[in-house]
Design a protein around this motif. Structure first.
Motif, mmCIF file in Angstrom:
data_model
loop_
_atom_site.group_PDB
_atom_site.id
_atom_site.type_symbol
_atom_site.label_atom_id
_atom_site.label_comp_id
_atom_site.label_asym_id
_atom_site.label_seq_id
_atom_site.Cartn_x
_atom_site.Cartn_y
_atom_site.Cartn_z
ATOM 1 N N ASN A 271 36.316 47.569 -11.843
ATOM 2 C CA ASN A 271 35.588 46.643 -12.703
ATOM 3 C C ASN A 271 35.180 45.432 -11.866
ATOM 4 O O ASN A 271 36.040 44.721 -11.344
ATOM 5 C CB ASN A 271 36.451 46.196 -13.888
ATOM 6 N N GLU A 450 29.269 43.251 -16.050
ATOM 7 C CA GLU A 450 30.462 43.947 -15.581
ATOM 8 C C GLU A 450 30.101 45.370 -15.190
ATOM 9 O O GLU A 450 29.651 46.165 -16.024
ATOM 10 C CB GLU A 450 31.550 43.966 -16.659
ATOM 11 N N GLY A 452 31.334 48.969 -14.060
ATOM 12 C CA GLY A 452 32.554 49.755 -14.252
ATOM 13 C C GLY A 452 32.427 51.130 -13.636
ATOM 14 O O GLY A 452 31.350 51.715 -13.560
#
Length: 465
Positions: A271, A450, A452
């Motif tokens: 992440n 973000e 991921g």
């Protein structure tokens, strides 16, 4: 956080390859007053090693076969002591079975059959070392030693010797594992690799973006204690890093930590938070392109035409103040009277995660605008809801090109970790990028994205053990 899974098959293979297969030993004469010129020796061989895991305990086991051989002489002078000594060493019935004998040349042997079970409860220490916590158990079956034609039980005589041999070898292995620098050296290599500045410029719609770089600066190493199951020993390792976007490539300094932080087990994965900074000068250009020169109501149905001549966005607290310089022209009068004034409208920047856009919400007229309507005329107030609706619909920043480009660039950087070689496979992927938060100061609007994905390490062969 990356799970490093070491297959039990790899551990079994390494242990089977490195562990000695044959063992020999000598025992002291336990009954020197009875058994003279004694030579007590034993040999043993192990079979294939088996590995299993359950409830965070690794178990290795191997069958053991061998032979105990005793040579020496017995004296008839020791008849009384003979029964007592042999009874304590070879079994309570030894004296009755042997009786009073005078043996000048004694040569007795017995078969050794059993297994050795070794357990490990591995724990990671804060100083980058692994504590194996080894334990062992030697199990011997009932075997008999023939002395002067009588058979007596001997596992109790052999087991302490094998126990000591196994214990000595385990101590050597435990010390070697405890002092092995491999974990620290490999982690340091990946730490240096993660300390970097990567370009965010792209092609296509993102090629027009200003030159930007994403700086990653590892600040903490983290790990969870090893888990053992029926398939593998899995160690969860990871880093925490600070990230920032810069206009030039940087060379961050990332000193490697002497200690690793042990944390509770957590989900694995990659992440990466990416701050995307948009200056308010760009926000002004965006809204201006959408609204300057436009006249409201757009269908011309109102008594007044209100044309937007200029737009200025100013941050204030947790909201934005949009100042619109407008010209209102009355349509009912033959003279077409008009006037200019500045209308102030509040709005709150909001992220639309599903559409990957930045838009304005909670639009409302500012109190400061009341004076403007004195100049524009009361009829102009009726146009305000349409101005507000236009801001909602048109003052939208499409973040898809920026997000897609950031995802591609981060994915390319993470892909550098992928590796396939003999006994090792590293899979690294970035498969998503979401917009998670926004913040702003007097000059810049910051959007937090973000990225991921996953990072998995599979070890199927261990070398150098």
């Amino acid at each position: 956080m990356a799970p490093v899974a070491i297959a039990l098959s790899a551990i079994r293979e390494a242990a089977d390859k490195s562990a000695a297969r044959n063992f020999t030993g000598k025992a002291d004469n336990p009954v020197s007053q009875i058994l003279q010129n004694a030579d007590i020796g034993w040999t043993a061989s192990r079979g294939p090693i088996a590995a299993s895991g359950d409830k965070d305990v690794l178990t290795l086991s191997t069958p053991l076969t061998g032979k105990l051989n005793v040579t020496g002489s017995l004296s008839s002078k020791a008849t009384g002591a003979l029964g007592e000594a042999l009874g304590s060493v070879l079994g309570n019935n030894a004296a009755k079975q042997i009786g009073a004998v005078n043996i000048k040349n004694l040569n007795a042997s017995a078969e050794i059959k059993g297994n050795v079970v070794i357990t490990s409860r591995p724990k990671l220490a804060a100083n980058w070392h692994l504590e194996p916590n080894l334990g062992a158990q030697v199990n011997l079956g009932d075997t008999n030693l023939s002395v002067a034609g009588a058979k007596v039980n001997v596992p109790a005589q052999v087991k302490p010797l094998i126990d000591k041999t196994v214990s000595d070898q385990l101590n050597v292995v435990a010390e070697r594992i405890r002092n092995d620098p491999s974990l620290r050296e490999n982690a340091k290599a990946q730490w240096i690799k993660a300390c970097r500045s990567m370009p965010l410029q792209g092609a296509g719609s993102s090629a027009a973006l200003p030159p930007l770089w994403l700086e990653m600066k590892p600040i903490r190493a983290i790990a969870a204690q090893p888990r053992v199951d029926a398939q593998a020993v899995t160690l969860l390792l990871g880093i925490e890093a600070e990230t920032r976007v810069t206009t030039t490539q940087t060379k961050p300094e990332c000193p490697f930590p002497e200690k690793i932080s042990i944390v509770p087990p957590t989900g694995a994965g990659v992440n990466i938070g990416v701050p995307i900074d948009v200056p308010f000068t760009e926000i002004n250009k965006l809204i201006a392109a959408q609204m300057v020169g436009h006249t409201y109501p757009e269908d011309g149905s109102g008594p007044v035409d209100v044309t937007v001549k200029n737009v200025n966005v100013t941050p204030s607290g947790d909201r934005l103040l949009i100042s619109l310089l407008v010209r209102a022209k009355e349509k009912k009068s033959w003279f077409g009277l008009g006037a200019e004034a500045t209308v102030h409208i509040w709005g709150r920047p909001m992220l639309d995660q599903a559409q990957q856009t930045l838009r304005l919400a909670d639009i409302q007229l500012a109190v400061e605008s009341e004076a403007a309507f004195g100049l524009l005329g009361a009829a102009a107030r009726a146009v305000v809801p349409q101005l507000q609706q236009a801001l909602v619909q048109k003052a939208t920043l499409d973040l898809k090109p920026i997000a897609a480009n950031a995802r591609d660039k981060i994915a390319a950087a993470i892909a550098d970790y992928q590796k396939t070689e003999d006994g090792l496979r590293v899979e690294a992927n970035i498969d998503s990028l979401t917009l998670s938060d926004i913040a702003f100061d007097s000059k810049t609007l910051r959007i937090i994205a973000e990225a991921g994905g996953s990072l998995n390490v599979y070890v199927t062969k261990l070398s150098g053990m």
